[in-house]
Every structure is written in C-alpha cells, then in structure tokens.
Scaffold this motif. Structure first.
Motif, PDB file in Angstrom:
ATOM      1  N   ARG A  10      48.529  14.661  29.238  1.00 54.68           N
ATOM      2  CA  ARG A  10      47.285  15.438  29.218  1.00 54.68           C
ATOM      3  C   ARG A  10      46.093  14.515  29.445  1.00 54.68           C
ATOM      4  NH1 ARG A  10      46.398  20.336  24.910  1.00 54.68           N
ATOM      5  NH2 ARG A  10      44.727  21.421  26.061  1.00 54.68           N
ATOM      6  N   ALA A  13      38.959  16.966  30.812  1.00 54.42           N
ATOM      7  CA  ALA A  13      38.314  18.017  30.026  1.00 54.42           C
ATOM      8  C   ALA A  13      37.850  19.108  30.978  1.00 54.42           C
ATOM      9  CB  ALA A  13      37.138  17.441  29.240  1.00 54.42           C
ATOM     10  N   PRO A  16      41.573  24.531  31.394  1.00 52.65           N
ATOM     11  CA  PRO A  16      42.943  23.997  31.458  1.00 52.65           C
ATOM     12  C   PRO A  16      43.606  24.248  32.813  1.00 52.65           C
ATOM     13  CG  PRO A  16      42.603  25.236  29.424  1.00 52.65           C
ATOM     14  CD  PRO A  16      41.420  25.513  30.309  1.00 52.65           C
ATOM     15  N   ALA A  38      41.597  15.591  36.811  1.00 57.83           N
ATOM     16  CA  ALA A  38      41.055  15.457  35.455  1.00 57.83           C
ATOM     17  C   ALA A  38      39.539  15.285  35.454  1.00 57.83           C
ATOM     18  CB  ALA A  38      41.716  14.292  34.737  1.00 57.83           C
ATOM     19  N   ASP A  42      40.924  20.047  32.158  1.00 60.94           N
ATOM     20  CA  ASP A  42      41.849  19.584  31.126  1.00 60.94           C
ATOM     21  C   ASP A  42      43.236  19.759  31.726  1.00 60.94           C
ATOM     22  OD1 ASP A  42      43.435  19.163  28.889  1.00 60.94           O
ATOM     23  OD2 ASP A  42      42.848  21.030  27.881  1.00 60.94           O
TER      24      ASP A  42
END
Length: 264
Positions: A10, A13, A16, A38, A42
């Motif tokens: 992961r 931010a 998603p 990224a 996220d």
C-alpha cells in the motif's frame, strides 16, 4: 495482511485504487507504475489468494469467477474500502470488469483481460503459461544466468513481454519465483475454463490491449469492443501481455485517465 489473509503493498494517499495481477503473478507486477499511481491515489496492490505471499484460504480456493470476485469484494470490506477504483491485468482484468458489472467499484481499467477468447485461445494461453511455470523450476543459478543474458532473456520472456530487457534481473527472478510457487495456479486455471465475460458495467471502464500481446492476442480486443460498447477501448502500442513493464508511463496514464485523476 488483512482479515481475509491477503498480502498487499500500500502506497500513496487519495481515492483508493486496487491493483489485481494475472494468474501466476504477484503484486510486484505493478512495481513499475506504483509510485506514479501513488501520486494521485491510495494504491493497494494485492497478492490474490494462493498467489505471491497470500495463502490459500482455509476453506479452499474459489471454484469459479464469481468466487474470485467475492473474495476480492471481501478484501474491500476488510480494508474498509467503499467502491474503490480498480485496475487489473489478464485474470485481474477480468475480475476488475466483473467488479464493475456488480457495481462494487467506482471505475475499472482492464489490461488485456481474460474473458474474450475462444476455448482454443484459452488453451493456448494456459499452455504457454504452464510451460513458463515448468521452466521457472530450473535452479536459481541457471535462471540468474538465463535472465542475465539479454538475448536469452528475450527468448525466455518474449511471450509475456514485448520489451523483456526493460525488466531488471531481480524483477525477472522474482516473477519466476512467484510463478513457480503459485499454489493456486492449477485450481484457478481449471476454474477459468469456459469463462466468458458477459456483464454490463455502468461505471467508467477502460479496456486497453497490448498490440504485441502473445498470450491473449490483440485480436481479442475486437470482441471486447463488441461486448462492452460503452467502454473506452485503447491500444497499448508496442506492449505485450504485461504492459506495466513494457511502457509504465502509458499504463499509468491510462489508469489515471479512467479514475479521473488526470482530469482533476
């Protein structure tokens, strides 16, 4: 690792974005585009159940595509994701489209997705991948020597990548290891026999196909256009079956256009 025992990477931010790999692959297939994505999202790149470092579920592997889709939807719930964006390659592309058809995602980008081939073409794809899996069982020093030679690397990986020499030696070895150790490979291959995508997504969808794909050949894009007339269809010029390595910037831009991040 989530409550559903799925390993993931992961980064970033924002809204998603879940990334789904193909059969025999692992989350690191997305490494060339992860940092770019990224910057806007996220990003959660997952090892599907029984692939990469994700274990086989205690109840066993899903027996069909609906089971695979349900497993990914369960992961969304475990991570608290409400209709994330999703992008997938090959098997992951088919799952992404099924999630879009179920209304479980905000958008879907499918790169050379499964589900648009004839039975003969599917047998071809699985035969080639099985041969690659058998070759991945060679001793690691042999693989290191093979992938370390540009000409031999092209011979070994040319069915999967259009530009094999853009892949680092460490990445080639990691991919071979993931294919060799893919515990779910045979079960998922069996479950996929006879699968054809027939859904009707109502969210933004992009289907992008490598023009030099030799696993699920580019001609299958024509059937995808017929079955998904409302989707955006793009050619990934000069790319093979795993385009993230062949042209990372192009693939990242296609995904970000689909999610709306580039327009923001």
């Amino acid at each position: 690792m989530s409550a559903v025992e799925v390993v993931f990477e992961r980064r970033g931010a924002g809204a998603p974005l879940v990334l789904l790999h193909g059969i025999g692959h692992h989350w690191a297939a997305w490494s060339p585009v992860l940092d770019r994505l990224a910057e806007a999202h996220d990003v959660i790149a997952v090892d599907l159940p029984g692939f990469g470092r994700s274990p086989v579920p205690p109840a066993g592997l899903p027996a069909d595509m609906p089971g695979l889709v349900a497993a990914v939807a369960e992961l969304f719930a475990a991570l608290g994701l409400d209709r994330p964006h999703v992008a997938g390659n090959s098997l992951g592309g088919a799952i992404a489209l099924e999630l879009a058809a179920a209304g479980a995602v905000s958008s879907a980008t499918a790169l050379s997705p499964a589900g648009f081939c004839t039975p003969r073409e599917l047998r071809w794809a699985l035969t080639v991948l099985t041969l690659h899996r058998n070759a991945a069982r060679l001793p690691e020093p042999v693989l290191r020597s093979l992938f370390g030679n540009p000409a031999l690397r092209t011979l070994a990986l040319g069915m999967i990548l259009a530009r094999p020499n853009r892949m680092a030696l460490t990445e080639a070895l990691a991919d071979a290891r993931a294919l060799r150790e893919a515990r779910a490979f045979r079960a998922v291959a069996r479950a996929g026999r006879g699968y054809a995508f027939a859904g009707a997504p109502t969210v933004p969808v992009t289907v992008a196909w490598g023009t030099r794909d030799r696993i699920l050949p580019y001609r299958q894009a024509a059937l995808a256009r017929t079955r998904l007339p409302a989707a955006r269809h793009l050619d990934l010029t000069g790319c093979g079956h795993v385009p993230m390595h062949d042209d990372p910037e192009l693939v990242a831009s296609v995904i970000l256009d689909t999610t709306g991040a580039r327009a923001a």
